[in-house]
Write an enzyme that holds these catalytic residues in place. Structure first.
Site, mmCIF file in Angstrom:
data_model
loop_
_atom_site.group_PDB
_atom_site.id
_atom_site.type_symbol
_atom_site.label_atom_id
_atom_site.label_comp_id
_atom_site.label_asym_id
_atom_site.label_seq_id
_atom_site.Cartn_x
_atom_site.Cartn_y
_atom_site.Cartn_z
ATOM 1 N N CYS A 1 0.833 -1.208 0.000
ATOM 2 C CA CYS A 1 0.000 0.000 0.000
ATOM 3 C C CYS A 1 0.870 1.262 0.000
ATOM 4 O O CYS A 1 1.534 1.536 -0.987
ATOM 5 C CB CYS A 1 -0.984 -0.038 1.164
ATOM 6 S SG CYS A 1 -2.417 1.042 0.934
ATOM 7 N N HIS B 1 -3.718 -5.545 1.240
ATOM 8 C CA HIS B 1 -3.449 -5.886 2.637
ATOM 9 C C HIS B 1 -3.863 -7.339 2.878
ATOM 10 O O HIS B 1 -4.772 -7.852 2.233
ATOM 11 C CB HIS B 1 -4.246 -4.978 3.573
ATOM 12 C CG HIS B 1 -3.828 -3.548 3.535
ATOM 13 N ND1 HIS B 1 -2.659 -3.098 4.093
ATOM 14 C CD2 HIS B 1 -4.426 -2.453 2.990
ATOM 15 C CE1 HIS B 1 -2.554 -1.792 3.914
ATOM 16 N NE2 HIS B 1 -3.612 -1.378 3.241
#
Length: 512
Positions: free
Chosen positions: A332, A443
């Site tokens: 991310c 994630h």
């Protein structure tokens, strides 16, 4: 109306989240339909529901303990700090605004009715709701607008158990002081105390228990020992206390750079439990050695943390380590930092900043947040380290604001086949030509057991080690065994029958 019970604490990090998960597990084992609830959660660890809504990781793992699908109603308000003074406010899974502490304190009363309605909507579908408070109910400066401790308990008329941490010392003062600062009606709502994280001979504690019960009139319903049980942490306290120092040497050494605004560090729990991995969180350049893999995690302030990397010397140390052959993965915000440039206009006052330049990629931030659950596979013909991971299945979730455009020297990492239950074809992430640098927006990437083992075996091969021959550790199954161990320990050390009586007696007393 079913049963309810609220756990509040004498302070933060006393173990409320874990004990709520344990009670959820116990009630489900006893045949009740049970769900967790926390009206307001401040954390950078969040996850995504099946409907694409964002909520705190603590309530997600509590829902997992209860054997149910996470539901945003379990955590209607999520506060995600973006700086020392400001936080992003997520209401019912969607970004509402950003506020400083004073603004939010003034805003809270307007949330009371919505929170109450959400709670009753959730409670109508379950037999038992286990609520969790935040910090301490004795924050007398915040009491007039409280929506998460006694204010919440009063809204839904829930009995309260007070959790106190003996490991940090001063447990009896913490119990006595907390109860002394409560209003009479609030203290009457406290039906018992749980002393948590005890080490030693409990007989030495008994005189203190008898005295605190006499002084407060509130019974101690049990003393939980310090448990060797591995469950997720709600916030960064575990990082600060050294839970993930990785003191024991293993075959593989993996380092995660602990950014000041690190987000979703639970991404790496699945690595920490692998039998051949030593996982370390580092903040100093010298700590990157020796590393078999360096990970840049997610961040709630990507540009601020990128500046910190440079000022701290970690950026240069990471580049030097990579030049020496150490592979790098970014997740991310960490993925965004690995590119050539980041163009902002959302997170900070900085319009743009050069990235670390390890991936041929440019990122542009956007106001709209992407919140999706995803399924996919590693793409075919991945180079280098990832060649062992070709076509391995991937599951996870995305939480990011912005998108990344790949250049000619980068190739996509993952073929996403499903987003929030909708089939399609999307690409995620990037890999350099050599396959030594890779990044992804996903994630929970390492929760995918076969992918993670393939990656770890590739790292072992680079060190001249044979592939790991043991059983592949499935992190989802691992967590379920930990929930069962937690419930077993709580049954042994807490008066569960009396806890049931507290809930049932309180409900009977509340009926007009």
């Amino acid at each position: 109306m079913g049963l309810s019970l609220m756990l509040q604490g004498t302070a933060s990090d006393v173990g409320k989240s874990v004990l709520v998960a344990g009670l959820c597990r116990i009630f489900v084992q006893d045949g009740y339909r049970c769900a967790p609830f926390k009206s307001q959660n401040m954390a950078l660890n969040s996850g995504i529901t099946i409907n694409g809504e964002e909520m705190g990781r603590a309530q997600i793992f509590q829902a997992e303990a209860a054997g149910i699908e996470p539901d945003v109603r379990m955590n209607p308000v999520l506060l995600k700090p973006t700086s020392e003074r400001k936080a992003q406010v997520v209401l019912m899974g969607k970004v509402a605004c950003s506020m400083n502490a004073v603004e939010y304190h003034q805003y809270k009363p307007s949330l009371q009715q919505q929170i109450c309605e959400v709670f009753h909507s959730l409670a109508s579908e379950y037999d038992v709701i286990v609520l969790e408070g935040a910090g301490s109910p004795a924050e007398i400066n915040l009491r007039d607008r409280d929506i998460v401790n006694m204010g919440m308990a009063e809204m839904v008329d829930a009995p309260v158990l007070l959790v106190a941490d003996i490991d940090r010392g001063g447990v009896f003062a913490a119990i006595y002081g907390t109860l002394a600062l409560l209003r009479p009606a609030e203290k009457a709502r406290v039906k018992g105390v749980i002393i948590n994280k005890f080490r030693g001979d409990i007989s030495l504690l008994q005189p203190g228990i008898e005295q605190i019960e006499a002084l407060t009139g509130v019974p101690v319903l049990g003393v939980m020992p310090w448990l060797d049980i591995d469950l997720e942490d709600e916030d960064g306290v575990a990082l600060q206390t050294g839970k993930y120092d990785g003191a024991t040497e293993k075959a593989l050494d993996i380092t995660v750079i602990r950014l000041p605004h690190i987000a979703n560090f639970t991404d790496f729990n699945a690595l920490a439990v692998q039998p051949d991995v030593r996982l370390r969180y580092v903040t100093q350049p010298s700590a990157l050695q020796p590393s078999d893999l360096i990970i840049l995690p997610g961040s709630k302030n990507t540009l601020g943390d990128l500046q910190w990397l440079r000022q701290n010397g970690l950026a240069d140390a990471l580049l030097t380590a990579h030049q020496a052959g150490v592979p790098v993965i970014g997740i991310c915000g960490g993925y965004q930092m690995l590119g050539k440039r980041i163009i902002d206009g959302v997170e900070s006052g900085i319009e743009q900043m050069d990235g670390l330049g390890l991936l041929d990629m440019e990122t542009r931030f956007a106001h709209e947040k992407v919140t999706t659950r995803v399924n996919g596979n590693c793409l075919l013909a991945l180079p280098g380290l990832l060649s062992e991971c070709v076509e391995q299945p991937i599951r996870g979730y995305e939480i990011h604001m912005g998108s990344s455009l790949l250049g000619a020297d980068a190739t996509p990492f993952i073929d996403i086949t499903e987003r929030n239950g909708q089939s399609g074809g999307w690409c995620d992430g990037a890999v350099n030509r050599e396959g030594s640098v890779m990044g992804s927006y996903i994630h929970g990437l390492f929760d995918s057991a076969n992918f993670t083992r393939a990656l770890l075996n590739a790292l072992r091969q680079r060190k001249g080690l044979a592939a790991y021959q043991g059983e592949i550790l499935d992190y989802t199954h691992y967590k379920q065994t930990q929930f069962d161990l937690l419930a077993k320990a709580m049954r042994e050390h807490l008066d569960i029958e009396r806890i049931y009586q507290c809930m049932k007696t309180h409900r009977q007393g509340s009926v007009p």
